[in-house]
Design an enzyme around this catalytic site. Structure first.
Site, PDB file in Angstrom:
ATOM      1  N   GLY A 261       0.828  -1.202   0.000  1.00 25.63           N
ATOM      2  CA  GLY A 261       0.000   0.000   0.000  1.00 25.63           C
ATOM      3  C   GLY A 261       0.857   1.243   0.000  1.00 25.63           C
ATOM      4  N   GLU A 289       1.870   6.354   6.490  1.00 25.34           N
ATOM      5  CA  GLU A 289       3.249   6.601   6.051  1.00 25.34           C
ATOM      6  C   GLU A 289       3.783   7.901   6.644  1.00 25.34           C
ATOM      7  OE1 GLU A 289       4.265   3.976   4.947  1.00 25.34           O
ATOM      8  OE2 GLU A 289       2.349   3.122   4.321  1.00 25.34           O
ATOM      9  N   GLU A 311       5.729  -0.645  13.640  1.00 25.23           N
ATOM     10  CA  GLU A 311       4.378  -0.690  13.085  1.00 25.23           C
ATOM     11  C   GLU A 311       3.279  -0.532  14.127  1.00 25.23           C
ATOM     12  OE1 GLU A 311       3.965  -0.162  10.192  1.00 25.23           O
ATOM     13  OE2 GLU A 311       5.712  -0.896   9.101  1.00 25.23           O
ATOM     14  N   TYR A 376       1.395  -4.701  13.763  1.00 24.18           N
ATOM     15  CA  TYR A 376       0.562  -3.518  13.548  1.00 24.18           C
ATOM     16  C   TYR A 376      -0.560  -3.452  14.589  1.00 24.18           C
ATOM     17  CZ  TYR A 376       2.590  -3.257   8.806  1.00 24.18           C
ATOM     18  OH  TYR A 376       3.442  -3.175   7.721  1.00 24.18           O
TER      19      TYR A 376
END
Length: 619
Positions: A261, A289, A311, A376
């Protein structure tokens, strides 16, 4: 210190590298040199990581004579680490030069023919170095612990443009017939996986004082409209996390084969074109990001064992940015998606629970193979649990001091825990920190997301599950009518939560036929929604969607889409679906990035009983 690098941490680390890279598109190689400067003079054996590099020579560059240096490179290629390069430094030196050539199969590089670029006029190349792939471009201490500065001279065909994760200094024309050189400088120290380069026919549009979007000419204007609010997002992030330390936040939208992504390369984030939908629903990818500019780029995990420090923190930070932009009700939808993703990983790693821990042991494990949503989501929910316990103001102060203390360094989990416990004495009496960090699974005190919007969406999911288990045509039609009423106020995120919460396989394909005929999901312009529906169709053997699945697999190379679509076809027990997966991959394989190819090849081998699992699962 790092199970994935040959780097010897009893030696010095690199201070800076000056790179000269000649991009040969015809042979799909880079011919280059790397001039290393160490933090102080060193003599003896100096160890670097390489993968499939042809090392053509080494020289002492600390004096004008540039005396040749002896070196050895291992003849056998370790399946994870690659090859060890040992330079023999007979006397103390702080500088040495290495000449090298990359392989056409370099794992960090994808070379695209003109036909694979949008204009069809010029070839294109881009890099992806996370987690262990910088060593396939140039020799380096390829560990997140070894941060270095760099300069680069990129020699390219004159009609092309190059961009990098660095400040652009100048362009030198007519260096040689038909060639130009782009000059870059990165003054802040970065880990090797953040080294990034792309070259091709590239245009750009201004977004704000510190941001610009780059891409192939056919898509850059649409990208500029999609990301128009970037400057405001940077300001919101600064208000939460402190000053932005990288001067610029530019973005490059890559061709569809980009396997992720986004990639948080400082100063030049790489993005998939699938986030350009027209309704700015892909803003969370940009927010993620951007958040990496503090957590990941500024403070980096010391090794892949501590990946959650990158993350988990960044996912938490992303959702804090989204909360400011969209409100608490809507950010709960993001947490809801994260919870779904976490539950999928529990199933995926049911036989390998080590990889549902935050602190992992990846000795002799390829980090690409166990890449997942665990760092994440479990990391994010851990930080949310801490915030809920100590209060948001106290946790915000903690984050500010954490970032200030460790900026431009790489740390391990234990360093973080010392800081946490010093800052919040007695925190272990309130939160079982070691349970979160060192044990598998999600702890029972994980803060489950709640909001009115999320509850309504999940209510429609629960009713769908009831209908699909005992299909009754009349009851199903009534459900469709109620769903049509409910979705009138939905945005893309509600649809994504809904679709990704549905069963991956339904007993009656009539349900999928009706759902698609009403809402046209199989051809949605939003790739997250399209693929979420097609994954259910693939797993259910819904052959009416096989053409749409084939089209999707031929158009994009993002692993968030490839892995579940191929897995669905292969696991569907429908012969036509399994045949389709093999047929499409045989045709699409040259279009995929090398990492993506290995993902699908792993899935195919797993289906044939030749390996355990496909590699990589992108967030």
């Amino acid at each position: 210190m790092d199970p994935h690098s040959y780097a010897d941490f009893s030696q010095l680390l690199t201070d800076s590298i000056a790179l000269d890279l000649f991009l040969d598109f015809e042979r799909r190689i880079i011919v280059g040199s790397a001039d290393f400067t160490l933090r102080q003079a060193f003599s003896g054996d100096f160890v670097l990581d390489t993968r499939d590099l042809l090392v053509r020579g080494a020289f002492d560059s600390s004096s004008p004579a540039k005396k040749p240096l002896a070196f050895d490179i291992s003849s056998e290629r370790h399946p994870i680490k690659g090859q060890r390069l040992v330079l023999h430094l007979p006397s103390p030196t702080s500088r040495f030069l290495i000449l090298f050539t990359t392989s056409p199969q370099a794992s960090a590089l994808q070379w695209l023919d003109p036909s694979q670029a949008s204009s069809g006029k010029h070839p294109f190349v881009y890099t992806h170095c996370q987690a262990l792939h910088a060593r396939s471009i140039f020799p380096c201490q390829d560990t997140p612990s070894a941060r270095f500065r760099f300069s680069a001279r990129i020699n390219i065909p004159q009609e092309m443009r190059a961009v990098m994760s660095a400040a652009h200094v100048e362009r030198l024309e007519a260096i040689a017939p038909g060639r130009a050189v782009e000059v870059f400088e990165m003054e802040q120290p970065i880990p090797p996986y953040l080294f990034a380069l792309a070259a091709g026919e590239i245009a750009c549009e201004e977004l704000g004082a510190r941001s610009r979007v780059y891409g192939e000419p056919g898509m850059v204007k649409a990208a500029a409209q999609e990301f128009a609010a970037t400057e405001g997002m940077i300001e919101q992030a600064e208000a939460l996390f402190g000053p932005y330390d990288w001067e610029r936040f530019d973005m490059l939208v890559l061709p569809p084969s980009f396997p992720y992504g986004g990639m948080e390369n400082p100063r030049m984030v790489f993005l998939t074109p699938t986030v350009i939908v027209g309704d700015r629903s892909g803003v969370s990818v940009v927010a993620h990001e951007l958040a990496h500019s503090w957590t990941g780029n500024l403070i980096t995990n010391a090794s892949a064992n501590d990946f959650w420090l990158n993350e988990g923190f960044t996912t938490y930070a992303e959702r804090r940015i989204v909360e400011v932009l969209d409100g608490k009700e809507r950010v709960a939808l993001h947490y809801g998606l994260g919870w779904n993703g976490w539950e999928e990983e529990i199933e995926r790693f049911k036989d390998r629970p080590e990889f549902t821990k935050l602190k992992t042991n990846q000795e002799n494990v390829d980090p690409d193979e166990v890449y997942s949503q665990v760092p994440y989501e479990k990391g994010c929910f851990f930080l949310k649990r801490l915030e809920d316990e100590v209060s948001r103001p106290a946790f915000d102060d903690f984050l500010e001091r954490y970032i200030a203390k460790f900026r431009f360094t790489s740390i391990d989990t234990e360093t973080f825990l010392v800081f946490l416990r010093d800052y919040f004495p007695g925190i272990d009496e309130k939160v079982n920190v070691d349970r979160w960090i060192y044990e598998p699974g999600m702890p029972p005190d994980a803060p489950k997301p709640k909001s009115g919007i999320l509850e309504r969406v999940l209510g429609m999911v629960a009713e769908f599950k009831s209908q699909s288990e005992s299909y009754d045509e009349e009851a199903w039609k009534k459900y469709l009518e109620s769903l049509k009423e409910e979705v009138l106020g939905w945005q893309a995120l509600e649809w994504q939560v809904y679709l990704e919460s549905l069963p991956k396989k339904v007993a009656s394909v009539m349900i999928l036929r009706d759902l698609d005929s009403v809402f046209h999901l199989s051809r949605s312009p939003n790739w997250d929604l399209r693929v979420a529906f097609l994954v259910i169709a693939a797993n259910s053997g819904f052959q009416a969607c096989y053409n749409d699945i084939e089209q999707a697999l031929m158009m994009v190379g993002r692993m968030r889409y490839l892995r579940p679509l191929y897995s669905g076809l292969l696991d569907s027990k429908d012969e036509a679906g399994m045949d389709l997966a093999k047929k499409v991959f045989a045709e699409a394989r040259p279009k995929y990035h090398p990492i993506a190819r290995s993902v699908v090849e792993g899935l195919m081998k797993a289906k044939d009983g030749k390996s355990n699992d496909g590699k990589l699962y992108e967030q």
